[in-house]
Design a protein around this motif. Structure first.
Motif, PDB file in Angstrom:
ATOM      1  N   SER A 203       1.007  -1.033   0.101  1.00 43.72           N
ATOM      2  CA  SER A 203      -0.097   0.076   0.099  1.00 43.72           C
ATOM      3  C   SER A 203       0.924   1.132  -0.121  1.00 43.72           C
ATOM      4  CB  SER A 203      -0.976   0.046   1.382  1.00 43.72           C
ATOM      5  OG  SER A 203      -1.793  -1.021   1.060  1.00 43.72           O
ATOM      6  N   ALA A 204       0.266   2.395  -0.265  1.00 43.87           N
ATOM      7  CA  ALA A 204       1.009   3.661  -0.080  1.00 43.87           C
ATOM      8  C   ALA A 204      -0.108   4.665   0.500  1.00 43.87           C
ATOM      9  CB  ALA A 204       1.399   4.026  -1.467  1.00 43.87           C
ATOM     10  N   ALA A 205       0.645   5.794   0.954  1.00 41.23           N
ATOM     11  CA  ALA A 205      -0.302   6.887   1.680  1.00 41.23           C
ATOM     12  C   ALA A 205       0.058   8.002   1.045  1.00 41.23           C
ATOM     13  CB  ALA A 205       0.076   6.886   3.308  1.00 41.23           C
ATOM     14  N   VAL A 206      -0.788   8.902   0.752  1.00 38.13           N
ATOM     15  CA  VAL A 206      -0.802  10.121   0.126  1.00 38.13           C
ATOM     16  C   VAL A 206      -1.252  11.335   1.131  1.00 38.13           C
ATOM     17  CG1 VAL A 206      -1.469  11.520  -1.815  1.00 38.13           C
ATOM     18  CG2 VAL A 206      -1.318   9.351  -2.148  1.00 38.13           C
ATOM     19  N   ARG A 207      -0.231  12.369   1.338  1.00 38.32           N
ATOM     20  CA  ARG A 207      -0.613  13.458   2.305  1.00 38.32           C
ATOM     21  C   ARG A 207      -0.633  14.779   1.554  1.00 38.32           C
ATOM     22  NH1 ARG A 207      -0.367  11.886   7.943  1.00 38.32           N
ATOM     23  NH2 ARG A 207       0.666   9.843   7.969  1.00 38.32           N
ATOM     24  N   GLY A 208      -1.528  15.682   1.841  1.00 37.95           N
ATOM     25  CA  GLY A 208      -1.564  16.987   1.243  1.00 37.95           C
ATOM     26  C   GLY A 208      -2.441  17.751   2.088  1.00 37.95           C
ATOM     27  N   ALA A 209      -2.453  19.370   1.864  1.00 37.77           N
ATOM     28  CA  ALA A 209      -3.207  19.986   2.541  1.00 37.77           C
ATOM     29  C   ALA A 209      -3.840  21.176   1.708  1.00 37.77           C
ATOM     30  CB  ALA A 209      -2.301  20.516   3.793  1.00 37.77           C
ATOM     31  N   GLY A 210      -3.552  20.961   0.356  1.00 32.56           N
ATOM     32  CA  GLY A 210      -4.077  22.012  -0.448  1.00 32.56           C
ATOM     33  C   GLY A 210      -5.587  22.248  -0.783  1.00 32.56           C
ATOM     34  N   SER A 211      -5.884  23.367  -1.161  1.00 32.07           N
ATOM     35  CA  SER A 211      -7.471  23.413  -1.824  1.00 32.07           C
ATOM     36  C   SER A 211      -7.438  24.445  -2.946  1.00 32.07           C
ATOM     37  CB  SER A 211      -8.156  23.978  -0.338  1.00 32.07           C
ATOM     38  OG  SER A 211      -7.573  25.471  -0.225  1.00 32.07           O
ATOM     39  N   ILE A 212      -8.844  24.572  -3.353  1.00 31.13           N
ATOM     40  CA  ILE A 212      -8.876  25.351  -4.434  1.00 31.13           C
ATOM     41  C   ILE A 212      -9.698  26.468  -4.137  1.00 31.13           C
ATOM     42  CG2 ILE A 212      -9.977  25.512  -6.700  1.00 31.13           C
ATOM     43  CD1 ILE A 212      -9.442  22.557  -7.159  1.00 31.13           C
ATOM     44  N   GLN A 213      -9.278  27.924  -4.412  1.00 27.88           N
ATOM     45  CA  GLN A 213      -9.779  28.920  -3.879  1.00 27.88           C
ATOM     46  C   GLN A 213     -10.003  30.007  -5.234  1.00 27.88           C
ATOM     47  OE1 GLN A 213      -7.959  30.487  -0.667  1.00 27.88           O
ATOM     48  NE2 GLN A 213      -8.371  28.685   0.741  1.00 27.88           N
ATOM     49  N   GLN A 214     -10.839  30.851  -4.814  1.00 27.22           N
ATOM     50  CA  GLN A 214     -11.015  31.832  -6.179  1.00 27.22           C
ATOM     51  C   GLN A 214     -10.061  33.061  -5.871  1.00 27.22           C
ATOM     52  OE1 GLN A 214     -13.448  30.225  -8.087  1.00 27.22           O
ATOM     53  NE2 GLN A 214     -13.501  32.465  -8.595  1.00 27.22           N
ATOM     54  N   ALA A 215      -9.443  33.503  -6.810  1.00 25.36           N
ATOM     55  CA  ALA A 215      -8.206  34.311  -6.829  1.00 25.36           C
ATOM     56  C   ALA A 215      -8.347  35.186  -8.114  1.00 25.36           C
ATOM     57  CB  ALA A 215      -6.867  33.546  -6.567  1.00 25.36           C
ATOM     58  N   ASP A 216      -7.397  36.114  -8.132  1.00 27.44           N
ATOM     59  CA  ASP A 216      -7.505  37.225  -9.479  1.00 27.44           C
ATOM     60  C   ASP A 216      -6.397  36.733 -10.479  1.00 27.44           C
ATOM     61  OD1 ASP A 216      -9.288  38.848  -8.418  1.00 27.44           O
ATOM     62  OD2 ASP A 216      -7.974  40.068  -7.301  1.00 27.44           O
ATOM     63  N   ALA A 217      -6.634  36.665 -11.667  1.00 27.51           N
ATOM     64  CA  ALA A 217      -5.718  36.556 -12.795  1.00 27.51           C
ATOM     65  C   ALA A 217      -5.796  37.768 -13.464  1.00 27.51           C
ATOM     66  CB  ALA A 217      -6.113  35.311 -13.640  1.00 27.51           C
ATOM     67  N   PHE A 218      -4.650  37.899 -14.209  1.00 27.33           N
ATOM     68  CA  PHE A 218      -4.354  39.274 -14.825  1.00 27.33           C
ATOM     69  C   PHE A 218      -3.962  39.085 -16.271  1.00 27.33           C
ATOM     70  CE2 PHE A 218      -3.141  39.347 -10.399  1.00 27.33           C
ATOM     71  CZ  PHE A 218      -3.799  40.711  -9.858  1.00 27.33           C
ATOM     72  N   ASN A 219      -4.482  39.633 -17.231  1.00 21.27           N
ATOM     73  CA  ASN A 219      -3.817  40.041 -18.511  1.00 21.27           C
ATOM     74  C   ASN A 219      -3.183  41.584 -18.701  1.00 21.27           C
ATOM     75  OD1 ASN A 219      -5.044  37.946 -19.639  1.00 21.27           O
ATOM     76  ND2 ASN A 219      -6.704  38.934 -20.730  1.00 21.27           N
TER      77      ASN A 219
END
Length: 407
Positions: A203-219
């Motif tokens: 077996s294997a284990a995957v650890r993470g703590a990220g998330s998806i959030q709204q942010a500003d992008a730019f041209n």
């Protein structure tokens, strides 16, 4: 839309860039601008490095006399797409492929490893997939079926056969459905460890703590008034990892060409588009908002991925591949230039990939675009060292004289 004052522009122009002496060659300027761009960090959309790079670029172009604007628009972005994967005593990094099924990454996933080349996926497993060497930056259609077949897995772990063995992440349109299960990208060496463990029913284990959030992008949009029809230049600003050669070369060439074309007396429009890696959202927004009027544009030149990225070709490994795309390939000057640099010539059509395809579908009369792939493309190893500044300079010299011939 944010208009930048001259004071802001000049301040940003100095931040992160050393003023060049009068005797500096174009090649030195290009190398410095590529290095500055790469040094901002990971350029994924919505992140602070992407914001800082956009401000720096706006400053550089403003200092050349352009009227600069930063167009802000919302995007969903990773706060931290990196994960750790542990199999036995071995631990290595993984990267979450866009777009995962959930906004919040679980603290830990644990399950048996299953190599999908040896048998079908199982409920609750970590399914292992290997993908041939990349010839495109974009998520392959065939992987949709492979991932769907593993929908009962808790995650799919994918290794792409990058020539340098690196961790290769795909571009994927943010408007597409979310992936049915999390897909984690690993290096080839990590996949070897996992497949060996799978052979022994580990077996294997995957650890993470990220998330998806709204942010500003730019041209970033920079314009200069003049007489006649407009010359438009564009390049993407964002991508996975540092993208020093992939994106930095186009940004450096945009600055150099902006300087070279500023003395032509023609109207010039420069566009650096955000949210490239998640579906060309910035370029599509620029075209939809009328950044350039097709009736008033003489030529649109798109500086795509990896201009001049041939410096690693002599390492004895796989070579880079570079392309020129145009909707009027019959021009002698274009053919001569492309053949002299060994560029593969492709016709520009409505079905053309990348942001060049977006431009062509915008009904612009003359479109020229350049792109390419190289060892280390789309991996964390791309810090800009793949750039051959002499070759990149040749793009700028040719385009600086050729583009004004379109009237």
């Amino acid at each position: 839309m944010i208009k930048l004052s001259r004071r802001t522009v000049l301040g940003a122009a100095m931040a992160g860039a050393v003023p060049l002496p009068a005797s500096a060659t174009l090649g030195i300027q290009l190398r410095r601008d590529v290095a500055t761009f790469a040094a901002f960090g990971e350029h994924r959309s919505g992140g602070e490095p992407a914001r800082n790079a956009a401000r720096w670029l706006a400053g550089r172009l403003g200092a050349l006399g352009y009227q600069t604007q930063m167009d802000t628009f919302p995007v969903a972005t990773f706060t931290d797409p990196w994960v750790k994967i542990a199999a036995g005593e071995k631990t290595f990094a993984g990267f979450v492929q866009w777009l995962p099924p959930r906004n919040q990454w679980p603290d830990i996933l644990t399950g048996p490893l299953v190599d999908l080349t040896k048998g079908p996926s199982k409920p609750g497993c970590l399914a292992l997939i290997s993908q041939p060497a990349p010839f495109s930056a974009y998520w392959p259609e065939r992987l949709n079926g492979v991932v769907a077949a593993a929908s009962e897995a808790i995650a799919v772990i994918l290794a792409v056969d990058d020539p340098l063995g690196g961790l290769f992440a795909y571009n994927r349109d943010a408007t597409l459905p979310r992936l049915p299960v999390p897909v984690l990208i690993v290096e080839k060496a990590g996949m070897t460890v996992l497949k060996n463990a799978a052979e022994h029913d580990k077996s294997a284990a995957v650890r993470g703590a990220g998330s998806i959030q709204q942010a500003d992008a730019f041209n970033v949009r920079a314009t200069m008034t003049g007489t006649g029809r407009t010359i438009v230049l564009s390049t993407p600003l964002t991508g996975w990892f540092r993208c020093g050669a992939e994106r930095g070369a186009g940004v450096a060439a945009l600055i150099a060409l902006g300087q070279m074309l500023s003395s032509t007396g023609r109207p010039i429009e420069l566009i650096a588009s955000g949210a490239h890696e998640i579906g060309h959202l910035g370029m599509q927004r620029a075209i939809a908002n009328g950044a350039a009027d097709p009736q008033k544009v003489a030529v649109w030149c798109h500086l795509g991925a990896s201009l001049g990225a041939t410096a690693l070709d002599e390492s004895g490994g796989p070579k880079s591949v570079h392309f020129m795309m145009a909707n009027k390939l019959e021009q002698d000057a274009l053919r001569t230039f492309a053949d002299g640099l060994g560029l593969q010539r492709l016709p520009g059509t409505y079905s053309s990939p990348g942001e060049a395809g977006d431009v062509i579908r915008g009904h612009f009369e003359n479109v020229i675009a350049f792109t390419g792939v190289f060892p280390g493309f789309h991996t964390p190893a791309d810090d800009g060292r793949a750039i051959d500044s002499v070759r990149l300079e040749s793009y700028c010299r040719f385009l600086g004289t050729h583009l004004p011939t379109y009237l």
